[in-house]
Design an enzyme around this catalytic site. Structure first.
Site, PDB file in Angstrom:
ATOM      1  CG  ASP A   1      -0.345   0.054   2.520  1.00  0.00           C
ATOM      2  OD1 ASP A   1      -1.053  -0.079   3.528  1.00  0.00           O
ATOM      3  OD2 ASP A   1       0.883   0.220   2.593  1.00  0.00           O
ATOM      4  CB  VAL A   2      -0.072   4.838  -0.318  1.00  0.00           C
ATOM      5  CG1 VAL A   2       0.629   6.110  -0.738  1.00  0.00           C
ATOM      6  CG2 VAL A   2      -1.214   4.570  -1.260  1.00  0.00           C
TER       7      VAL A   2
END
Lengths: 363, 331
Positions: free
Chosen positions: B98-99
């Site tokens: 994820d980011v």
């Protein structure tokens, strides 16, 4: 009232008189004090002993602490009256007043003066007459604050009700004069309606006008042209409203200047049209503010963020992040940003590229 | 010309995803860089075609035009006419990040995308270093979330933390066996279990096969987690729960994947290396290991697999190991 010019100019400098409003023009707008004033003038209970001196030609020097006391407003009124009457030979009547009468309000006209018997403040007045004296404080013909005029000016009252901060506007004497002279219905209302059309809410008008009070001196057509220009650049109505709210001076910029600024950002930062638009909508003060800091840091803005961030974190990890020019081992912003990686590693960070890569893999 | 470059661009490789970058943007950036590299090659010489044109004939005195066969270049293959040679590439992604997290991120190009599914079915474990911060609790378990509470952490010691970690490992060990759908009555299964090499070959919730504390200097602590079928947010929640178990609170400040199956930090390419040449080299370098691993997993088995994991060195390790300096993929 024979004062030397030197005394007057000294007094002038010591009192911070911000604005002079021509008394002749004022008399047209403000209701003149009634004739009862004349009769009651000699026995005005508000006059203090200081003022009585003034009638006999004695002058007192005042400092700028005048603004705080009501008594001082009276005295300032007196002084400003006399100062004006001696200095501004605008109306012929006034110069005659100074010669003939000890001190009177310059708003008095000549006809009234001939009827007067010589007055004395010590003259006895009956109780009934005393009650009938309407002795409102007179409007000063010149003042440095709008407080004196707000109760008498419909324009100012309506502006205050909108939420405009007059205490900030009165610091600019030209605008204050302008506001006093404008008529609410004819001049101010069209501009307010224009702003509302633009999308500003009622409760935001006050804040806007406090910042950009000069908008009243603009032509409505000019304002409409500027909005049309922005719309032609594909700014939506909501965008324009937001920009105007955040940067109230936007509408005071000419179309040419706006165009130049937009072009500058698009060219220097090499952004696409859409990105420039987004940037300007989010930060409209870029258009109105100074361009010096942008120009200075042009190189930094054109570099990718992650590059600057990686390099800074590496220097911080090594303990070499010194950005204070006064201290040794200072690393300038230019060097941080523009030199290629190998040179940066060897010269500035004093480490090998492999170390830099290993560090990047720990982020 | 271009096809030779494309031929060497089939397979799997790993990149190092930096924090703050969406995995999809990363995949698109890599694709763009590869296309740039492929299209930069010199186009082949223009083909010729034969046309019969009226030209003055050599030799004869009369200046008359006759139809002669001439070879003229054709423009049908000119890049300005038909566009760039390569306009898209098939690039697939492995286990996503994820980011906010960073680390080893596997990508597949061309034929390598098929290998991605094979690797996924192999259910290999992954290594993470997770950095936690004691004393705060937020709603999304990260530093930028809304603060929920602040607590003291003076009572927390390394022993307490390690005790909790071993409790976690023990409970997950049970789950590992349960989800592996293994017939525990068989002899092989017993031997596997004794050696501690069981893992599920099907879908399962997050399972932690190993967790230990690398570094403890309150309020910061560094964990190394070996897990499978995880998401990064579940790892952050794990940090939060460890804080709760320690009767304090904790947030997660960094989730970094140091190994994804057989791809380690050494195999991962940094942002500066996302170009055609480096990626081709990386694919060639890792290809034999990938082939060996998949070969092992293709062998018919009884539903159990040895856990491929680097050896857990005894004693406490400092940050050096967290940098991924140990790169062996042992059994």
């Amino acid at each position: 009232m024979a004062l030397s010019a030197q005394q007057i100019s000294k007094w002038f400098n010591s009192v911070k008189l911000r604005s002079f409003i021509n008394a002749a023009q004022l008399t047209k707008q403000f209701p003149r004090p009634g004739r009862t004033l004349l009769n009651g003038f000699s026995a005005q209970p508000q006059l203090s002993s200081d003022n009585c001196f003034l009638q006999w030609g004695y002058k007192t020097y005042r400092s700028s602490s005048l603004r705080n006391s009501s008594q001082s407003t009276n005295s300032s009124r007196q002084e400003s009256n006399s100062a004006q009457s001696t200095l501004l030979p605008v109306v012929n009547e006034q110069s005659e007043i100074t010669q003939e009468l000890p001190s009177f309000d310059s708003e008095l006209s000549l006809e009234d003066l001939d009827d007067l018997p010589p007055l004395s403040p010590l003259q006895q007045v009956s109780e009934e007459e005393a009650i009938q004296i309407i002795a409102d404080p007179l409007l000063p013909p010149a003042s440095f604050t709008l407080r004196d005029y707000v109760d008498h000016s419909e324009t100012l009252q309506k502006l205050v009700l909108l939420g405009v901060d007059l205490s900030k506007i009165e610091k600019h004497p030209d605008t204050a004069n302008l506001l006093l002279r404008l008529d609410f219905e004819k001049d101010i209302k069209p501009i307010l309606l224009f702003l509302k059309d633009l999308g500003l809410e009622d409760n935001q008008l006050g804040g806007f006008l406090t910042k950009n009070y000069a908008i009243f001196s603009e032509d409505l057509e000019n304002l409409e042209t500027r909005v049309a220009y922005l719309q032609s650049k594909n700014f939506s109505k909501a965008d324009i409203a937001q920009m105007v709210r955040k940067a109230p001076f936007l509408l005071s910029f000419s179309v040419e200047r706006l165009d130049n600024r937009l072009g500058f950002f698009q060219k220097e930062l090499e952004l696409s049209v859409k990105k420039t638009r987004d940037l300007v909508v989010r930060l409209p003060r870029l258009l109105t503010g100074s361009l010096e800091p942008v120009k200075e840091n042009m190189k930094v803005f054109n570099t990718r963020l992650f590059k600057v961030k990686d390099r800074h974190l590496f220097l911080a990890y090594l303990g070499r992040a010194q950005y204070d020019p006064a201290k040794p081992n200072y690393i300038s912003l230019d060097k941080l940003v523009s030199i290629p990686d190998e040179v940066f590693c060897e010269e500035i960070a004093k480490a090998s590229i492999q170390d830099f890569e290993k560090f990047l893999k720990t982020l | 010309m271009g096809s030779a470059g494309l031929a060497r661009l089939q397979g799997l490789f790993a990149v190092y995803k930096p924090p703050g970058l969406k995995w999809l943007h990363l995949r698109d950036t890599v694709e763009m860089q590869l296309l740039k590299g492929l299209n930069a090659r010199k186009p082949p010489a223009p083909k010729q075609r034969i046309r019969f044109l009226l030209c003055p004939v050599e030799g004869s005195e009369k200046k008359e035009l006759t139809l002669t066969a001439t070879s003229v270049p054709t423009l049908t293959d000119h890049p300005l006419v038909c566009g760039p040679a390569f306009s898209s590439l098939k690039i697939g992604v492995g286990h996503r990040l994820d980011v906010q997290s960073s680390g080893v991120f596997v990508l597949g190009v061309g034929q390598g995308c098929k290998l991605l599914t094979d690797l996924y079915d192999a259910h290999l474990t992954k290594d993470y270093t997770v950095r936690g911060l004691l004393g705060k609790a937020t709603d999304n378990f990260q530093e930028d979330g809304r603060l929920v509470e602040k607590t003291t952490y003076d009572h927390v010691t390394r022993e307490k933390l390690e005790r909790i970690l071993s409790v976690i490992q023990g409970s997950h060990q049970k789950a590992l066996v349960m989800y592996s759908s293994l017939d525990l009555q068989s002899q092989e299964a017993y031997e596997m279990a004794v050696r501690g090499m069981i893992r599920p070959m099907d879908k399962s919730p997050m399972l932690i096969s190993g967790i230990r504390c690398l570094h403890f200097s309150p309020p910061e602590f560094l964990l190394e987690v070996q897990c499978m079928h995880e998401t990064q947010q579940q790892l952050r929640k794990l940090v939060h729960e460890i804080g709760l178990e320690l009767k304090t609170s904790a947030i997660c400040s960094q989730v970094r994947r140091t190994r994804d199956g057989l791809f380690t930090l050494d195999d991962a390419l940094l942002r500066t290396q996302w170009d055609l040449h480096s990626i081709q080299a990386a694919i060639q370098a890792v290809a034999p290991r990938v082939a060996a691993e998949l070969e092992k997993n293709m062998r018919p088995q009884l539903g159990t697999q040895p856990l491929p994991s680097p050896g857990w060195p005894s004693g406490s390790k400092d940050l050096g190991s967290a940098l991924g300096l140990e790169s062996c993929v042992g059994h």
